[in-house]
Motif scaffolding. Structure first.
Motif, PDB file in Angstrom:
ATOM      1  N   LEU A 112       0.829  -1.203   0.000  1.00 44.66           N
ATOM      2  CA  LEU A 112       0.000   0.000   0.000  1.00 44.66           C
ATOM      3  C   LEU A 112       0.866   1.257   0.000  1.00 44.66           C
ATOM      4  N   ASN A 113       1.904   1.242   0.813  1.00 47.91           N
ATOM      5  CA  ASN A 113       2.786   2.403   0.881  1.00 47.91           C
ATOM      6  C   ASN A 113       3.527   2.611  -0.438  1.00 47.91           C
ATOM      7  N   LEU A 114       3.909   1.519  -1.104  1.00 43.85           N
ATOM      8  CA  LEU A 114       4.572   1.636  -2.401  1.00 43.85           C
ATOM      9  C   LEU A 114       3.640   2.272  -3.429  1.00 43.85           C
ATOM     10  N   ALA A 115       2.374   1.860  -3.429  1.00 41.96           N
ATOM     11  CA  ALA A 115       1.405   2.470  -4.339  1.00 41.96           C
ATOM     12  C   ALA A 115       1.225   3.948  -4.016  1.00 41.96           C
ATOM     13  N   TRP A 116       1.199   4.287  -2.723  1.00 45.28           N
ATOM     14  CA  TRP A 116       1.059   5.688  -2.308  1.00 45.28           C
ATOM     15  C   TRP A 116       2.241   6.519  -2.792  1.00 45.28           C
ATOM     16  N   CYS A 117       3.430   5.964  -2.703  1.00 46.47           N
ATOM     17  CA  CYS A 117       4.622   6.694  -3.140  1.00 46.47           C
ATOM     18  C   CYS A 117       4.635   6.886  -4.658  1.00 46.47           C
ATOM     19  N   PHE A 118       4.218   5.870  -5.406  1.00 43.15           N
ATOM     20  CA  PHE A 118       4.230   5.954  -6.857  1.00 43.15           C
ATOM     21  C   PHE A 118       3.162   6.906  -7.402  1.00 43.15           C
ATOM     22  N   LEU A 119       2.045   7.008  -6.714  1.00 40.33           N
ATOM     23  CA  LEU A 119       0.888   7.733  -7.248  1.00 40.33           C
ATOM     24  C   LEU A 119       0.739   9.119  -6.634  1.00 40.33           C
ATOM     25  N   GLN A 120       1.856   9.791  -6.365  1.00 45.36           N
ATOM     26  CA  GLN A 120       1.806  11.137  -5.817  1.00 45.36           C
ATOM     27  C   GLN A 120       1.057  12.110  -6.734  1.00 45.36           C
ATOM     28  N   VAL A 121       1.089  11.865  -8.034  1.00 50.89           N
ATOM     29  CA  VAL A 121       0.467  12.771  -8.987  1.00 50.89           C
ATOM     30  C   VAL A 121      -1.047  12.799  -8.831  1.00 50.89           C
ATOM     31  N   TRP A 122      -1.621  11.811  -8.164  1.00 51.33           N
ATOM     32  CA  TRP A 122      -3.071  11.765  -7.999  1.00 51.33           C
ATOM     33  C   TRP A 122      -3.614  12.932  -7.192  1.00 51.33           C
ATOM     34  N   GLN A 123      -2.784  13.549  -6.377  1.00 51.91           N
ATOM     35  CA  GLN A 123      -3.296  14.657  -5.572  1.00 51.91           C
ATOM     36  C   GLN A 123      -3.362  15.962  -6.350  1.00 51.91           C
ATOM     37  N   CYS A 124      -2.891  15.961  -7.605  1.00 55.13           N
ATOM     38  CA  CYS A 124      -2.876  17.192  -8.396  1.00 55.13           C
ATOM     39  C   CYS A 124      -4.178  17.442  -9.157  1.00 55.13           C
ATOM     40  N   PRO A 125      -4.594  16.554 -10.080  1.00 55.38           N
ATOM     41  CA  PRO A 125      -5.809  16.843 -10.859  1.00 55.38           C
ATOM     42  C   PRO A 125      -7.067  16.640 -10.030  1.00 55.38           C
TER      43      PRO A 125
END
Length: 309
Positions: A97-110
């Protein structure tokens, strides 16, 4: 443009047509307020070094766990320790879960990805918090007569605390619109109030354990040096985050930078630190036990009789 402390530009319009603070993270330049921000793209919230500091340690730790997974599973099945099996499984769950959170940082932008980002952040942080609470609660148990029963009771209590924490965060995020996991929301006092309270409770818990350790009631605590080293590190970490939340709550740019730095360190280093503190020795010890068992079997079979002739 929104300016805090007279020196730090927090949200800056990327074109003359944009006005007001950008609550979605689109068009933020943030040239000065965060050490890792290098890009002003509308689809990128953080710079390269910020993402690398999160992703690289997480990927390396997953590779390390994967490389040793086969031998570790064999050792777990050989020892049949319900405690270690439970925590090893939880560790893998939290790591992924933490790995997915680290990879998907861009999700907080759009804007279209913010709901998914909030849900991912809720589950990732809750998994890590569950590990953080349960492993301390288990080691503080005085009776290990039935490890399985103790583990089940610990998981129930830890799950209750994490469920309450998760429910409150869901209410604040989706009920009151508090942007707990959006870095661009710097001026939101509600966000920093929630995080300040959260870190205050954790700091108080770790501080209480250290207080008891250095008091006349220290005999009630487990005689594990590694446990107290863990508690010291976590108490300092939560205290730093508490201090950063307090500064960010009064619109200090340094507080925001310090909090973001602490978040990066927590998500990239906490799980490896927990593994090396509480799990690594178990697998190393098993190596020694297996070697001893193999030696005994070979000796009984007469492989070393020639050494005495």
């Amino acid at each position: 443009m929104l300016v805090f402390s007279g020196t730090v530009s927090i949200t800056e319009a990327s074109s003359p047509s944009e006005v007001g603070p950008d609550r979605t993270g689109i068009g933020t330049a943030g040239r000065d307020h965060f050490i890792f921000r290098l890009s002003s793209s509308a689809t990128v919230c953080h710079g390269f070094w910020h993402d690398a500091a999160l992703v690289l340690p997480s990927v390396l730790f997953v590779l390390y766990l994967g490389f040793h997974a086969r031998s570790n599973i064999k050792k777990l099945s050989h020892r049949r320790s319900s405690v270690m099996i439970g925590y090893y499984g939880l560790l893998w769950f939290a790591v992924l879960l933490n790995l997915a959170w680290c990879f998907l940082q861009v999700w907080q932008c759009p804007p279209g990805k913010q709901v998914a980002w909030n849900l991912l952040s809720l589950f990732a942080t809750s998994a890590m918090l569950f590990l953080e609470i349960s492993i301390v609660a288990f080691l503080l148990e005085e009776n290990y007569a039935s490890c399985l029963e103790t583990l089940a009771r610990t998981f129930m209590v830890s799950g209750l605390f994490v469920s309450v924490d998760l429910l409150l965060k869901v209410i604040f995020i989706f009920g009151f619109g508090v942007p707990l996991f959006l870095d661009v929301e710097i001026a939101d006092r509600g966000k920093w109030g929630v995080w300040f309270t959260n870190k205050l409770l954790l700091t108080a818990a770790y501080g209480y354990i250290l207080f008891v350790h250095f008091s006349k009631w220290r005999d009630k605590l487990p005689p594990r040096p590694a446990f107290y080293n863990y508690v010291i590190v976590m108490s300092v970490t939560t205290a730093v985050m508490l201090f950063a939340c307090g500064l960010a709550g009064i619109k200090s740019g340094f507080g925001l930078w310090l909090y973001n730095l602490a978040v990066v360190c927590y998500h990239s280093l906490y799980l490896p630190f927990l593994y090396m503190t509480f799990l690594a020795d178990f697998f190393k010890e098993e190596d020694w036990l297996l070697d001893s068992a193999y030696y005994s079997e070979m000796k009984d079979a007469g492989f070393f009789d020639s050494d005495w002739e």
